[in-house]
Design a protein around this motif. Sequence first.
Motif, mmCIF file in Angstrom:
data_model
loop_
_atom_site.group_PDB
_atom_site.id
_atom_site.type_symbol
_atom_site.label_atom_id
_atom_site.label_comp_id
_atom_site.label_asym_id
_atom_site.label_seq_id
_atom_site.Cartn_x
_atom_site.Cartn_y
_atom_site.Cartn_z
ATOM 1 N N GLN A 203 0.824 -1.198 0.000
ATOM 2 C CA GLN A 203 0.000 0.000 0.000
ATOM 3 C C GLN A 203 0.869 1.264 0.000
ATOM 4 O O GLN A 203 1.838 1.371 0.747
ATOM 5 C CB GLN A 203 -0.901 -0.002 1.241
ATOM 6 N N ARG B 293 -0.189 -3.711 4.026
ATOM 7 C CA ARG B 293 -1.649 -3.744 3.895
ATOM 8 C C ARG B 293 -2.232 -2.509 4.576
ATOM 9 O O ARG B 293 -1.521 -1.765 5.259
ATOM 10 C CB ARG B 293 -2.213 -5.009 4.540
ATOM 11 N N PRO C 287 -3.714 -0.373 7.330
ATOM 12 C CA PRO C 287 -3.653 -0.528 8.785
ATOM 13 C C PRO C 287 -4.968 -1.043 9.359
ATOM 14 O O PRO C 287 -6.059 -0.693 8.874
ATOM 15 C CB PRO C 287 -3.346 0.891 9.267
ATOM 16 N N ASP C 288 -4.865 -1.853 10.396
ATOM 17 C CA ASP C 288 -6.047 -2.529 10.944
ATOM 18 C C ASP C 288 -7.119 -1.545 11.377
ATOM 19 O O ASP C 288 -8.321 -1.777 11.149
ATOM 20 C CB ASP C 288 -5.639 -3.415 12.122
ATOM 21 N N TRP C 289 -6.721 -0.444 12.017
ATOM 22 C CA TRP C 289 -7.731 0.499 12.516
ATOM 23 C C TRP C 289 -8.529 1.098 11.355
ATOM 24 O O TRP C 289 -9.751 1.303 11.468
ATOM 25 C CB TRP C 289 -7.076 1.616 13.339
ATOM 26 N N LYS D 280 -8.966 -0.283 8.352
ATOM 27 C CA LYS D 280 -9.790 -1.329 7.733
ATOM 28 C C LYS D 280 -11.053 -1.570 8.552
ATOM 29 O O LYS D 280 -12.127 -1.797 7.989
ATOM 30 C CB LYS D 280 -8.974 -2.618 7.610
ATOM 31 N N ARG D 281 -10.934 -1.482 9.877
ATOM 32 C CA ARG D 281 -12.133 -1.609 10.715
ATOM 33 C C ARG D 281 -13.077 -0.427 10.489
ATOM 34 O O ARG D 281 -14.301 -0.591 10.473
ATOM 35 C CB ARG D 281 -11.746 -1.686 12.188
ATOM 36 N N PRO E 79 -14.488 -0.891 6.217
ATOM 37 C CA PRO E 79 -14.245 -2.306 5.923
ATOM 38 C C PRO E 79 -14.214 -2.665 4.445
ATOM 39 O O PRO E 79 -13.595 -3.674 4.071
ATOM 40 C CB PRO E 79 -15.382 -3.019 6.658
ATOM 41 N N ASP F 248 2.683 3.768 12.146
ATOM 42 C CA ASP F 248 1.355 4.334 11.950
ATOM 43 C C ASP F 248 0.876 4.987 13.241
ATOM 44 O O ASP F 248 0.933 4.387 14.316
ATOM 45 C CB ASP F 248 0.373 3.257 11.502
#
Length: 341
Positions: A69, A90, A92-94, A96-97, A100, A152
């Motif tokens: 990314q 990829r 970042p998880d936060w 993507k949550r 989504p 991040d």
Amino acid sequence: MRATIGSKGACLALALLAPRPASTQPPAAGSMADRMTGDIAPVHDPAIVRQGTTFYVFSTTRPREQAGQIPIRTSSDLIRWSRAGAVFARIPDWAKRAIPHADGIWAPDISFQHGEYRLYYAVSTFGSNHSVIGLATSPTLDPAASDYKWTDKGQVIASTRASDFNAIDPAAFTDRDGQAWLAFGSFWTGIKLVRLDPATGLRSNQDRKIYSLAGRAKPGAVEAPFLIQRGGYHYLFASYDFCCRGADSSYYTVVGRSRDVTGPYVDHDGKPMMQGYGQIVLHAKLDPTRRWRGPGHPGLLQDGNRVFIAYHAYDAQRGGIPTLRINELGWTSDGWPVARP
């Protein structure tokens, strides 16, 4: 990067936005942008910076990108460019949550502040203003350095479907007083500005106001802001009309200026960007070859006494592929920027 409901929108007449005569000169054959080679396509929404003798361009992640990314490209001369990895493996998880259905990171912005490189980025989906802007930092851009690492920092600002703005297309700016700002926005009610904490790069807790800098009548086709300061003025660059349609894109780049960073920004004739005006800097009709369509999403580099404008344009000779282009800016005697050949 544009995120707007797919509706047709008419631009203001070019006569209302006509550039001064000095800025209507077509690019000469063999211009800087035309000499660029290497890995310059596909590139969308470029942000440019220099560390040492190396120039770096960060750009929007292409759909179904397999190599990470926020792709990175490098050059030693602004002409020959090579791919040099990516910022994240990829999303970042936060983020993507929060979003989504997002499939890539959009419209990065890069600058050096408080001893670190700060990369602002947007996560959204096409046609929605449910969006977030995040921040990542690294002490260096050199991947061979021992301390090279992107960290991040999470969310800077977000918008929801209930918001009247869209939190994408970030562009950080620090004024002469050391105040830090973030311009952003795409369609809806236009370009916005918020104050940042200079020490962290995150949104300030002292001033939570959202300032409005530029807007256009429905469908509100304005986005991709960038701020610079010169000669007592703040200059706001932005893109009008529609990107992301290949050779049919109608994107173009305008500028306004203001003594105050919060506006009002006006064109050469004093007409306000809040009413859709702007001085043209880049436009397909200024290209006599008619090859380069939709030049927009500018990222500027102030390199000593020189200012360069990086942008993408769609190559009509190669199926409308978005391509990195860079021009040096000149300045008229009354202080307006002109994209040099």
